[in-house]
Design an enzyme around this catalytic site. Structure first.
Site, PDB file in Angstrom:
ATOM      1  N   THR A 156       4.005  59.706 162.488  1.00 34.29           N
ATOM      2  CA  THR A 156       4.870  58.550 162.685  1.00 34.29           C
ATOM      3  C   THR A 156       4.492  57.760 163.937  1.00 34.29           C
ATOM      4  OG1 THR A 156       6.665  59.756 161.630  1.00 34.29           O
ATOM      5  CG2 THR A 156       7.281  57.852 162.930  1.00 34.29           C
ATOM      6  N   GLU A 464      10.547  62.141 158.536  1.00 32.58           N
ATOM      7  CA  GLU A 464       9.691  62.238 157.343  1.00 32.58           C
ATOM      8  C   GLU A 464      10.157  61.291 156.240  1.00 32.58           C
ATOM      9  OE1 GLU A 464       6.884  63.822 157.325  1.00 32.58           O
ATOM     10  OE2 GLU A 464       7.279  64.591 159.332  1.00 32.58           O
TER      11      GLU A 464
END
Length: 719
Positions: A156, A464
């Site tokens: 990320t 996620e």
């Protein structure tokens, strides 16, 4: 076991100066159960052997009881977590132990602390095993397993999360030096929310866009060392913690910036591809089967799918902890006179709060959700495990029939893992927070265990993949499946419910189950499943027709999609609820103990009926009479489940050290535990608090205080 109470507190069945008088309550509750708790645990954990295996895995942490953990600083949390994690796992690793698919989830559910080692073990090591070549695995895995290196999963970015293909970190190949040059060239491209990079990790599995001679090859994973032998950042590496979070403080969630950091050519994870010295990009798939090629290309996403699958499973485990605390405490806590007539003595008997219908509904609704989540978590864990094995099979040649079936099912598994993770994490957090409220004021205490449980979990609603984005991914798959059905293409798995769309004259109402005429009929599991299946079919048809209408009006697909996105998200939730209910029914049908089956069916029906009463997408499907039957069914189920409530949470088999709760103790000695925890609070360690002299004493009337409770002059003058 629960933390031991001091000798001056003596639990008993009667209230006294040293006893809350609750010692007999939970034993009485357990005696009401209509089923064997061990057999119910076996139904949850894959049989009696599964229960034994689970207890064996959790046994090394049995002595690690930390009631004082709610007073720790962040750094103390991290140090305890690292020390205990290594102490538990290192012996297992040295003996060659490798956890099986369910066991990692059990460890995560039952962890008394979070901390940096969990992402190291769960994400970093999984990436090494799933994406590394045999030589890379041989070089990196033993060191990671023995904690000689500590890794993080670095995907990320500050400005990119769910859109994985849009990540901006680059890895540009330099053929002259045979190195990849990694950079996070913009502020938004720095890696962000990477757990254990802030203070602990020595290495990172970095996801970056591979560029060779100016050509983009898409997202790949690279092994990047970030700290040296003195734990200092390497040149070109900037790392740090993102700061205190709402919860989960033991993990050093951090950021990573890379400025022209060079890594060897051999540090591209090379299980399915490598780069030659001259920059030639080589894929490793030996099979000429295009399906094998398709699976191999998507294999880099398997770690992410595994993470999502694990989070969906853990959501059920954490909700089970919250249910255990809230239900045990609601049985112990008494409030409100059993006989409310005037003139009663203040010592008259009071009702356990679990016997108030609203409280009971809230508790049992979430209990049913927890059981249902566990069934779907087990299904998903198994599906992802098989898919990983199939992905590995693509490296060895042509695909056999079973592997081809798994390749065909991959889009559905991906869609289900996304939707299940999104929905389960969101609903688990919402349920945990409601269960905290069920515990009244005491639930607000950190030592209750339930409030911080929710705070430590809430990040998983977004991690996620944000829950809304993931549900929209599921919705995209459902819209494609609808088109496939209308074009006569084969459907797999749960999208088989769209088969009727093959007929050009199909009318959704033709698939509506016959409306039941009694409460017992509405509580038939087969009927409820058929009703949820029909709602899924009808909703997907309605939303798909709206999407087509927008496109037919001339809107581009993306604009049409955005215009229908609220309805598409709702359709995905509805599909996931049907998916969960079907998985739950499969568990019930496999169970052989009749007493367990009866109680599991009650939870199944409560999950379904509460959704009929509270859920969305039922307009035009349910009549007022059917809703009334559902409400009556809920009332009956609340009565039926009540005697088994404590036994049902006992079946989760969660030890007191994991609960770490003054309210959820297995022995029910709640008030002794609350008082003991209060006495041990850090603010009570000194007779006078630290800021007294500077901030309080200058303002106090010391002469008045010297009276020590005596009558002051103003009162004497008025007598």
């Amino acid at each position: 076991m629960a933390s031991e109470l001091p000798e001056d507190l003596k639990p008993s069945n009667e209230e006294s100066w040293s006893s809350g008088g609750t010692a007999d309550i939970l034993p009485r509750e357990r005696a009401l159960a209509s089923f064997d708790v061990d057999k119910m645990s076996a139904a949850l954990y894959g049989g009696a052997d599964g229960v034994k295996r689970r207890r064996f895995i959790l046994m090394p942490a049995a002595s690690m009881v930390y009631p004082e953990k709610y007073e720790w600083t962040r750094e103390e949390m991290m140090m305890h977590s690292i020390e205990d994690f290594i102490a538990i796992h290192k012996d297992f690793v040295e003996e060659g132990y490798r956890p099986e698919r369910d066991e990692v989830g059990w460890m995560s559910e039952m962890a008394t602390q979070t901390g940096p080692m969990m992402p190291h073990m769960g994400l970093f090591i999984s990436t090494v095993m799933g994406q590394g070549s045999p030589q890379q695995v041989m070089a990196w895995l033993p060191r990671a397993l023995n904690f000689q290196i500590i890794g993080c999963y670095s995907q990320t970015e500050l400005s990119h999360g769910s859109n994985i293909r849009g990540l901006r970190t680059t890895a540009t190949y330099d053929a002259e030096t045979e190195e990849f040059v990694l950079s996070t060239p913009t502020l938004g491209s720095m890696k962000w929310w990477n757990s254990d990079i802030g203070c602990v990790a020595t290495h990172a599995a970095v996801y970056a866009q591979l560029v060779i001679h100016g050509k983009e090859y898409g997202l790949h994973v690279f092994m990047v060392q970030v700290r040296d032998e003195n734990h200092m950042p390497l040149p070109g590496v900037e790392v740090g913690d993102v700061g205190p979070k709402l919860g989960d403080q033991a993990i050093d969630t951090g950021y990573l910036r890379l400025k022209d950091v060079r890594v060897p050519r051999e540090h591209l994870f090379a299980k399915r591809q490598h780069v030659e010295p001259d920059g030639t990009y080589v894929r490793h798939v030996k099979s000429k089967d295009p399906k094998a090629e398709q699976l191999a290309k998507r294999a880099s996403y398997l770690t992410m799918m595994q993470a999502r699958s694990g989070m969906a499973s853990i959501a059920g485990g954490k909700l089970s902890i919250a249910c255990t605390i809230a239900i045990r405490y609601s049985a112990v806590r008494h409030q409100g006179f059993s006989d409310a007539q005037e003139g009663q003595t203040f010592k008259a008997a009071e009702n356990p709060v679990i016997d108030y219908q609203v409280q009971r509904y809230r508790l049992f609704k979430h209990l049913a959700i927890a059981y249902c989540m566990r069934a779907s978590g087990n299904w998903m864990t198994s599906a992802i495990s098989e898919l990983s094995q199939a992905a590995n099979a693509t490296d060895d040649g042509d695909l056999d029939a079973k592997t081809q079936d798994l390749v065909n099912a991959m889009p559905e598994i991906h869609a289900c893992s996304a939707g299940l993770k999104g929905y389960c994490c969101k609903i688990a957090f919402d349920s945990m927070e409601d269960l905290r409220k069920c515990c009244g004021g005491h639930g607000y205490l950190a030592n209750s265990g339930i409030g911080l449980l929710a705070a430590d979990f809430v990040w998983q609603v977004s991690a996620e993949g944000d829950w809304v984005v993931l549900l929209l991914q599921t919705g995209r798959y459902l819209m494609k499946a609808r088109k496939d059905a209308m074009q006569g293409k084969p459907l797999v798995g749960l999208t088989a419910c769209l088969e009727p769309l093959r007929r050009p004259d199909f009318v959704p109402a033709s698939r509506r189950p016959r409306e039941p005429s009694s409460v017992q009929a509405v509580m038939d599991p087969a009927y409820l499943l058929a009703l949820f299946e029909f709602r899924t079919l009808a909703t997907i048809v309605k939303v798909g027709d709206r999407l087509d209408a927008c496109i037919n009006k001339g809107l581009a697909f993306d604009k049409a999609w955005n215009q229908c996105a609220v309805s598409i998200k709702a359709a995905a939730e509805i599909h996931i609820q049907y998916f969960m209910l079907r998985n739950f029914l499969d568990v019930i049908r496999r169970e052989t103990d009749e007493n367990c089956v009866e109680v599991l069916q009650q939870l199944f029906c409560l999950f379904g009926l509460q959704n009929i009463v509270e859920g969305q997408g039922w307009a035009g499907i349910l009549s007022a009479d059917l809703v009334s039957l559902a409400e009556s069914g809920i009332e009956q189920l609340l009565e039926s489940i009540r005697p088994n409530a404590v036994a049902l949470v006992d079946a989760f088999d969660i030890p007191d050290r994991v609960l770490n709760s003054t309210l959820g103790r297995k022995d029910g000695n709640v008030y002794e535990a609350l008082y003991d925890a209060a006495r041990n609070s850090s603010l009570n360690k000194k007779p006078v608090f630290e800021g007294y002299e500077r901030v309080l004493r200058p303002h106090l009337d010391l002469d008045f205080l010297k009276l020590r409770g005596g009558v002051c002059d103003e009162l004497n003058s008025k007598l």
